[in-house]
Every structure is written in C-alpha cells, then in structure tokens.
Motif scaffolding. Structure first.
Motif, PDB file in Angstrom:
ATOM      1  N   PRO A  63       0.833  -1.201   0.000  1.00 56.42           N
ATOM      2  CA  PRO A  63       0.000   0.000   0.000  1.00 56.42           C
ATOM      3  C   PRO A  63       0.873   1.258   0.000  1.00 56.42           C
ATOM      4  N   GLY A  64       0.595   2.159  -0.913  1.00 51.74           N
ATOM      5  CA  GLY A  64       1.364   3.394  -0.980  1.00 51.74           C
ATOM      6  C   GLY A  64       2.675   3.278  -1.732  1.00 51.74           C
ATOM      7  N   SER A  65       2.984   2.091  -2.286  1.00 51.78           N
ATOM      8  CA  SER A  65       4.238   1.910  -3.006  1.00 51.78           C
ATOM      9  C   SER A  65       4.151   2.567  -4.379  1.00 51.78           C
ATOM     10  N   SER A  66       5.291   3.048  -4.891  1.00 50.95           N
ATOM     11  CA  SER A  66       5.315   3.660  -6.222  1.00 50.95           C
ATOM     12  C   SER A  66       5.613   2.638  -7.314  1.00 50.95           C
ATOM     13  N   ILE A  67       6.007   1.427  -6.949  1.00 50.95           N
ATOM     14  CA  ILE A  67       6.395   0.419  -7.928  1.00 50.95           C
ATOM     15  C   ILE A  67       5.541  -0.838  -7.758  1.00 50.95           C
ATOM     16  N   TYR A  68       5.175  -1.440  -8.894  1.00 53.73           N
ATOM     17  CA  TYR A  68       4.403  -2.681  -8.851  1.00 53.73           C
ATOM     18  C   TYR A  68       4.693  -3.471 -10.131  1.00 53.73           C
ATOM     19  N   THR A  69       4.335  -4.738 -10.128  1.00 55.83           N
ATOM     20  CA  THR A  69       4.599  -5.596 -11.280  1.00 55.83           C
ATOM     21  C   THR A  69       3.295  -6.170 -11.817  1.00 55.83           C
ATOM     22  N   VAL A  70       3.300  -6.442 -13.114  1.00 57.81           N
ATOM     23  CA  VAL A  70       2.096  -6.903 -13.797  1.00 57.81           C
ATOM     24  C   VAL A  70       2.481  -8.012 -14.777  1.00 57.81           C
ATOM     25  N   LEU A  71       1.712  -9.081 -14.805  1.00 59.84           N
ATOM     26  CA  LEU A  71       1.837 -10.110 -15.834  1.00 59.84           C
ATOM     27  C   LEU A  71       0.614  -9.999 -16.741  1.00 59.84           C
ATOM     28  N   LEU A  72       0.843  -9.629 -18.003  1.00 58.58           N
ATOM     29  CA  LEU A  72      -0.247  -9.486 -18.960  1.00 58.58           C
ATOM     30  C   LEU A  72      -0.222 -10.628 -19.967  1.00 58.58           C
ATOM     31  N   HIS A  73      -1.371 -11.222 -20.202  1.00 60.34           N
ATOM     32  CA  HIS A  73      -1.520 -12.219 -21.265  1.00 60.34           C
ATOM     33  C   HIS A  73      -2.113 -11.481 -22.460  1.00 60.34           C
ATOM     34  N   LEU A  74      -1.299 -11.308 -23.479  1.00 60.00           N
ATOM     35  CA  LEU A  74      -1.673 -10.442 -24.593  1.00 60.00           C
ATOM     36  C   LEU A  74      -2.738 -11.088 -25.465  1.00 60.00           C
ATOM     37  N   GLU A  75      -3.658 -10.262 -25.909  1.00 63.29           N
ATOM     38  CA  GLU A  75      -4.686 -10.695 -26.844  1.00 63.29           C
ATOM     39  C   GLU A  75      -4.403 -10.052 -28.199  1.00 63.29           C
ATOM     40  N   HIS A  76      -4.290 -10.875 -29.215  1.00 62.24           N
ATOM     41  CA  HIS A  76      -3.966 -10.407 -30.561  1.00 62.24           C
ATOM     42  C   HIS A  76      -2.627  -9.668 -30.577  1.00 62.24           C
ATOM     43  N   GLN A 139       6.801  -7.811 -28.456  1.00 63.95           N
ATOM     44  CA  GLN A 139       6.298  -8.413 -29.683  1.00 63.95           C
ATOM     45  C   GLN A 139       6.648  -9.894 -29.803  1.00 63.95           C
ATOM     46  N   CYS A 140       7.537 -10.381 -28.962  1.00 61.48           N
ATOM     47  CA  CYS A 140       8.026 -11.753 -29.095  1.00 61.48           C
ATOM     48  C   CYS A 140       7.380 -12.732 -28.121  1.00 61.48           C
ATOM     49  N   HIS A 141       6.404 -12.298 -27.348  1.00 61.89           N
ATOM     50  CA  HIS A 141       5.832 -13.164 -26.329  1.00 61.89           C
ATOM     51  C   HIS A 141       4.320 -13.006 -26.260  1.00 61.89           C
ATOM     52  N   ARG A 142       3.652 -14.072 -25.915  1.00 63.98           N
ATOM     53  CA  ARG A 142       2.208 -14.007 -25.693  1.00 63.98           C
ATOM     54  C   ARG A 142       1.882 -13.462 -24.310  1.00 63.98           C
ATOM     55  N   SER A 143       2.815 -13.601 -23.398  1.00 62.29           N
ATOM     56  CA  SER A 143       2.673 -13.026 -22.061  1.00 62.29           C
ATOM     57  C   SER A 143       3.870 -12.126 -21.804  1.00 62.29           C
ATOM     58  N   VAL A 144       3.638 -11.017 -21.131  1.00 59.61           N
ATOM     59  CA  VAL A 144       4.727 -10.085 -20.845  1.00 59.61           C
ATOM     60  C   VAL A 144       4.699  -9.718 -19.366  1.00 59.61           C
ATOM     61  N   PHE A 145       5.905  -9.563 -18.816  1.00 54.51           N
ATOM     62  CA  PHE A 145       6.076  -9.202 -17.417  1.00 54.51           C
ATOM     63  C   PHE A 145       6.527  -7.747 -17.371  1.00 54.51           C
ATOM     64  N   LEU A 146       5.703  -6.884 -16.784  1.00 50.56           N
ATOM     65  CA  LEU A 146       5.954  -5.449 -16.748  1.00 50.56           C
ATOM     66  C   LEU A 146       6.318  -4.996 -15.336  1.00 50.56           C
ATOM     67  N   THR A 147       7.348  -4.172 -15.250  1.00 55.16           N
ATOM     68  CA  THR A 147       7.609  -3.450 -14.013  1.00 55.16           C
ATOM     69  C   THR A 147       7.129  -2.027 -14.222  1.00 55.16           C
ATOM     70  N   MET A 148       6.237  -1.580 -13.348  1.00 52.03           N
ATOM     71  CA  MET A 148       5.563  -0.293 -13.498  1.00 52.03           C
ATOM     72  C   MET A 148       5.923   0.635 -12.343  1.00 52.03           C
ATOM     73  N   LYS A 149       5.859   1.927 -12.619  1.00 57.09           N
ATOM     74  CA  LYS A 149       5.997   2.936 -11.567  1.00 57.09           C
ATOM     75  C   LYS A 149       4.888   3.968 -11.696  1.00 57.09           C
ATOM     76  N   ARG A 150       4.386   4.385 -10.530  1.00 58.62           N
ATOM     77  CA  ARG A 150       3.441   5.492 -10.519  1.00 58.62           C
ATOM     78  C   ARG A 150       4.155   6.769 -10.970  1.00 58.62           C
ATOM     79  N   ALA A 151       3.365   7.763 -11.326  1.00 56.02           N
ATOM     80  CA  ALA A 151       3.937   9.013 -11.825  1.00 56.02           C
ATOM     81  C   ALA A 151       4.122  10.023 -10.700  1.00 56.02           C
TER      82      ALA A 151
END
Length: 249
Positions: A63-76, A139-151
């Motif tokens: 809670p309150g962190s500026s950084i988080y991670t996301v695993l997206l399963h890409l569609e098309h 572009q090379c993966h059906r799933s992508v691992f993102l490291t995100m930061k708040r602005a």
C-alpha cells in the motif's frame, strides 16, 4: 523457445524465430557479415518459462508503493494500452483500451496493482532503459512481465522574458507528450533548476505533458514554448516514492 537478436539495446531491428540456424542466417543478412558467435550482437534465448518464473516471484504491491509488477496475457499480440514515448528510458501509459489485456488485468486486481493512465513502464520481460527494445521484447511473447511505476507530476511556472527556454525535446509522431533530451546551460530552464529544490528540477528524460495548459498536441506545445513571457509546464517522471504532484515555486 524464441531467440531474439538486436544490434544494440536501442535498436528496434529485432528478429524473433523458433529456429536457431534460420535466425543466424537472418542475422548474418541483417548485419552484412557472417555470425558464428551471437554474444557480440546481444542475442539471448528467451523462454516462456523465464516469464513464468518472474510471475511466480511477483510480490503483492505494498500500500502506498510507487512500484508494482504486472503479468499481462496479450490478446492479438497487443497489451490493450497506448503509450507516450520517444527517446529516453520509459513508456508512459496514455490510454487503457476497454476490454483489452490491461483493462482485464485491472478488473481482477486490487487498487495497488491496477494500471493507471499516467503510470510508467520501466521494464518489459527484464528489458530496461530503451523504449524501442522494450517494445521489441513485447512483440516476441504471448505473455509479458511489466515493471511499473506510478507518476510523480509537478507544475513549473518559468519566467522566460527572451523566449529562449534552452530545452531540447523529442517526441514520437503519435505521442501526446514531449520527452526532455537536454537542457542548455544559459536558458530559462537552467535558471529555473538552479533555484529549485531537487524534486522540482526538470531533468533529462522527463515527460512534458502540457505547456500553458495546452496538452495532447505536441506541435501546439512546441509553439507555446517559443513565446516570451511566463510559461507554465506540467512535468512527469517515474516516481521514486508516492507523490500527489504539486506546483513548484
């Protein structure tokens, strides 16, 4: 398995292929020379299992962190997001498309782990520091691992009596923001930085979101920058900690 080859971290000329021998032949043609050792050309083998390992190591965002991670399963093959980007080290989320991969991620995630417009992508599948290379990895993966930061966003009211800001910027044709690429020593921005606290200094790779309340149109913002007199600039960058943004005076 996919093999990925790039001439350099900032080069978008990347090739994805399941066959290593075919890849070497393609790379030899691409670089106009025979290739037997892939290391000088930053070739690395990316496995889906590596992304799954990243996902398994994910920790809930604090809670309150500026950084988080996301695993997206890409569609098309698409993340369901639009980005502001140019040169620099990150991608800025400018739009989340309804029913896209990012939108569906948000629907099943808690507030701390939801992607917001204005957040920054600082890594894709472990690739950092280059928006072009990050796009290529996606572009090379059906799933992508993102490291995100708040602005972290702030407003700078800059006196500019001569009309010389001393600001070098770059933008992608489809971007709605400008990216700072350099600051001249004798311009109005340098003078602003000399009298401002650290968090309110305009830096290389910062994003300029608006100029004199003109936003979404990079050409209009560039024209505003040429005008003499006081100029109000809204600036954004990946946050090191959580900020709400404020006017810097």
């Amino acid at each position: 398995d996919f093999w990925v080859v790039c001439a350099s971290p900032s080069d978008l000329t990347c090739v994805c292929h399941r066959s290593y021998p075919i890849l070497l032949a393609m790379a030899a043609s691409l670089f106009k020379k025979s290739i037997t050792d892939p290391e000088p050309y930053m070739m690395w083998k990316s496995r889906t299992m590596d992304i799954e390992k990243m996902a398994a190591a994910m920790k809930p965002a604090l809670p309150g962190s500026s950084i988080y991670t996301v695993l997206l399963h890409l569609e098309h093959g698409a993340p369901g997001m639009k980005f502001d980007w140019s040169e620099g080290e990150s991608l800025r989320v400018s739009k989340i498309e309804e029913n896209g991969s990012a939108w569906k991620h948000n629907a099943r995630s808690n507030l701390e782990e939801q992607i917001r417009v204005g957040d920054f992508v600082v890594s894709i599948n472990g690739v950092t520091k280059s928006p072009k290379a990050m796009f290529a990895s996606m572009q090379c993966h059906r799933s992508v691992f993102l490291t995100m930061k708040r602005a972290y966003e702030f407003n700078a009211d800059i006196g500019n009596p001569t009309g010389v800001l001393g600001l070098n910027v770059s933008c992608h044709p489809f971007s709605s923001a400008l990216v700072v690429m350099g600051i001249d020593e004798d311009g109005a921005i340098a003078k602003w930085n000399a009298t401002s606290v650290s968090d309110c200094r305009i830096r290389k790779y910062d994003y300029i979101l608006s100029v004199n309340r003109k936003f979404g149109d990079v050409m209009a913002m560039l024209e505003e920058m040429k005008k003499p007199g006081s100029i109000e600039i809204k600036v954004a960058r990946p946050a090191e900690s959580v900020f709400t943004g404020h006017a810097c005076v």
